[in-house]
Design a protein around this motif. Structure first.
Motif, mmCIF file in Angstrom:
data_model
loop_
_atom_site.group_PDB
_atom_site.id
_atom_site.type_symbol
_atom_site.label_atom_id
_atom_site.label_comp_id
_atom_site.label_asym_id
_atom_site.label_seq_id
_atom_site.Cartn_x
_atom_site.Cartn_y
_atom_site.Cartn_z
ATOM 1 N N UNK A 294 0.807 -1.211 0.000
ATOM 2 C CA UNK A 294 0.000 0.000 0.000
ATOM 3 C C UNK A 294 0.838 1.257 0.000
ATOM 4 N N UNK A 295 0.187 2.349 -0.372
ATOM 5 C CA UNK A 295 0.790 3.686 -0.348
ATOM 6 C C UNK A 295 -0.116 4.581 0.499
ATOM 7 N N UNK A 296 0.036 4.551 1.832
ATOM 8 C CA UNK A 296 -0.885 5.263 2.716
ATOM 9 C C UNK A 296 -0.494 6.712 3.020
ATOM 10 N N UNK A 297 0.440 7.279 2.232
ATOM 11 C CA UNK A 297 0.921 8.626 2.528
ATOM 12 C C UNK A 297 -0.192 9.666 2.576
ATOM 13 N N UNK A 298 -1.264 9.449 1.801
ATOM 14 C CA UNK A 298 -2.355 10.419 1.753
ATOM 15 C C UNK A 298 -2.969 10.624 3.134
ATOM 16 N N UNK A 299 -2.883 9.617 3.992
ATOM 17 C CA UNK A 299 -3.430 9.716 5.347
ATOM 18 C C UNK A 299 -2.640 10.687 6.224
ATOM 19 N N UNK A 300 -1.418 11.031 5.791
ATOM 20 C CA UNK A 300 -0.582 11.979 6.525
ATOM 21 C C UNK A 300 -0.587 13.354 5.873
ATOM 22 N N UNK A 301 -1.433 13.522 4.880
ATOM 23 C CA UNK A 301 -1.471 14.803 4.183
ATOM 24 C C UNK A 301 -0.344 14.984 3.194
ATOM 25 N N UNK A 302 0.300 13.881 2.793
ATOM 26 C CA UNK A 302 1.366 13.947 1.803
ATOM 27 C C UNK A 302 1.069 12.938 0.700
ATOM 28 N N UNK A 303 2.046 12.649 -0.130
ATOM 29 C CA UNK A 303 1.879 11.690 -1.213
ATOM 30 C C UNK A 303 3.170 10.895 -1.360
ATOM 31 N N UNK A 304 3.139 9.788 -2.105
ATOM 32 C CA UNK A 304 4.370 9.026 -2.326
ATOM 33 C C UNK A 304 5.439 9.900 -2.973
ATOM 34 N N UNK A 305 6.692 9.693 -2.566
ATOM 35 C CA UNK A 305 7.769 10.526 -3.092
ATOM 36 C C UNK A 305 8.998 9.765 -3.532
ATOM 37 N N UNK A 306 8.928 8.432 -3.575
ATOM 38 C CA UNK A 306 10.085 7.638 -4.006
ATOM 39 C C UNK A 306 9.676 6.665 -5.110
ATOM 40 N N UNK A 307 8.812 7.142 -5.996
ATOM 41 C CA UNK A 307 8.384 6.327 -7.125
ATOM 42 C C UNK A 307 7.025 5.683 -6.959
ATOM 43 N N UNK A 308 6.344 5.967 -5.852
ATOM 44 C CA UNK A 308 5.075 5.306 -5.577
ATOM 45 C C UNK A 308 3.971 5.600 -6.562
ATOM 46 N N UNK A 309 3.941 6.792 -7.136
ATOM 47 C CA UNK A 309 2.917 7.072 -8.144
ATOM 48 C C UNK A 309 3.336 6.554 -9.519
ATOM 49 N N UNK A 310 4.616 6.649 -9.828
ATOM 50 C CA UNK A 310 5.069 6.300 -11.172
ATOM 51 C C UNK A 310 5.211 4.793 -11.377
ATOM 52 N N UNK A 311 5.910 4.129 -10.496
ATOM 53 C CA UNK A 311 6.096 2.681 -10.655
ATOM 54 C C UNK A 311 4.802 1.916 -10.410
#
Length: 257
Positions: free
Chosen positions: A128-145
């Motif tokens: 999972x990529x739960x960064x949105x729950x912290x008010x941020x977003x993936x930043x190490x390739x989570x959206x692209x890969x």
């Protein structure tokens, strides 16, 4: 010596790296990422290493970034985050990586798994990529890969809801290649890595690069790279050895040239 990793010396060409922050579910802090980047950098220059397996614990491959460490950084600290340099080093690694995933692979843990060329997961694994729950977003390739691996709809759902998917769903979506019983995950990953390590190193490297080109370029560019790589391999000693071994019905012994 790394303190957040356990390193098993190369065996049959395979280096095994175990993430070792059990008190934090292997959360990826700056120290761990730095030690991982340094280890991979050294392995890239070591001819005795032909493939790498990265694994965690039975409970967590890596549960994400270290939130306590992130909380200590302001905007300037995030912009100058040394972890970005470490991620770049990990991305540049030129040899095959197999991830053996059990338990949580969330946030940075999911992103680290996606840096691998092959992901083997235990039945209990969660991605999972739960960064949105912290008010941020993936930043190490989570959206692209992730989008390239599972497609637009599922990737968008995972990133915008923060909800993880099971190993079974990850297999169906193409994020991982196999599911095993949790106690056999590392063994299976090591078996695959050992098989790859026994192949011709130049052929493995160029085949891997060609597969990466398929994700990064258009079809025509990818095909040109493939033809060029195929031609380069035609002049190698390992090609001659591979053909002779086939004709003589014996295992090939590849030297990497």
């Amino acid at each position: 010596m790394p303190t957040t990793l356990k390193i098993t010396p190369p065996l049959e060409g395979v280096l095994c790296i175990t993430l070792n922050r059990p008190e934090a579910l292997n959360a990826l802090n700056t120290q761990l990422l730095g030690e991982l980047a340094d280890t991979l950098n050294s392995a890239d220059c070591d001819d005795n290493v032909r493939a790498v397996v990265i694994t965690g614990s039975a409970k967590a491959f890596a549960a994400g970034a270290d939130i306590n460490e992130m909380a200590e950084r302001d905007l300037v600290g995030m912009l100058e985050d040394p972890r970005q340099h470490h991620w770049a080093t990990i991305t540049r690694f030129r040899k095959p990586i197999i991830a053996a995933v059990n338990g949580y692979a969330l946030g940075g843990g999911c992103e680290l798994a996606m840096h691998a060329d092959i992901i083997i997961a235990g039945e209990s694994a969660l991605f999972g990529q739960p960064e949105i729950n912290l008010g941020i977003m993936p930043g190490a390739g989570g959206t692209q890969r992730l989008l390239r691996a599972v497609g637009k709809s599922l990737a968008t759902q995972m990133v915008l809801t923060g909800e993880p998917i099971s190993a079974r769903r990850a297999l169906e979506a193409g994020l991982i290649s196999e599911i095993t019983q949790p106690e056999l995950t590392l063994e299976r990953a090591m078996t695959i890595a050992t098989r790859i390590a026994a192949k011709a190193p130049l052929a493995v490297r160029l085949a891997r690069e060609s597969l990466h080109k398929a994700m990064d370029t258009d079809l025509a560019t990818g095909l040109r790279f493939e033809r060029h790589a195929f031609t380069l391999l035609a002049g190698t000693a390992d090609r001659e050895e591979g053909i002779r071994a086939f004709q003589e019905k014996r295992p090939a012994t590849f030297q990497g040239h």
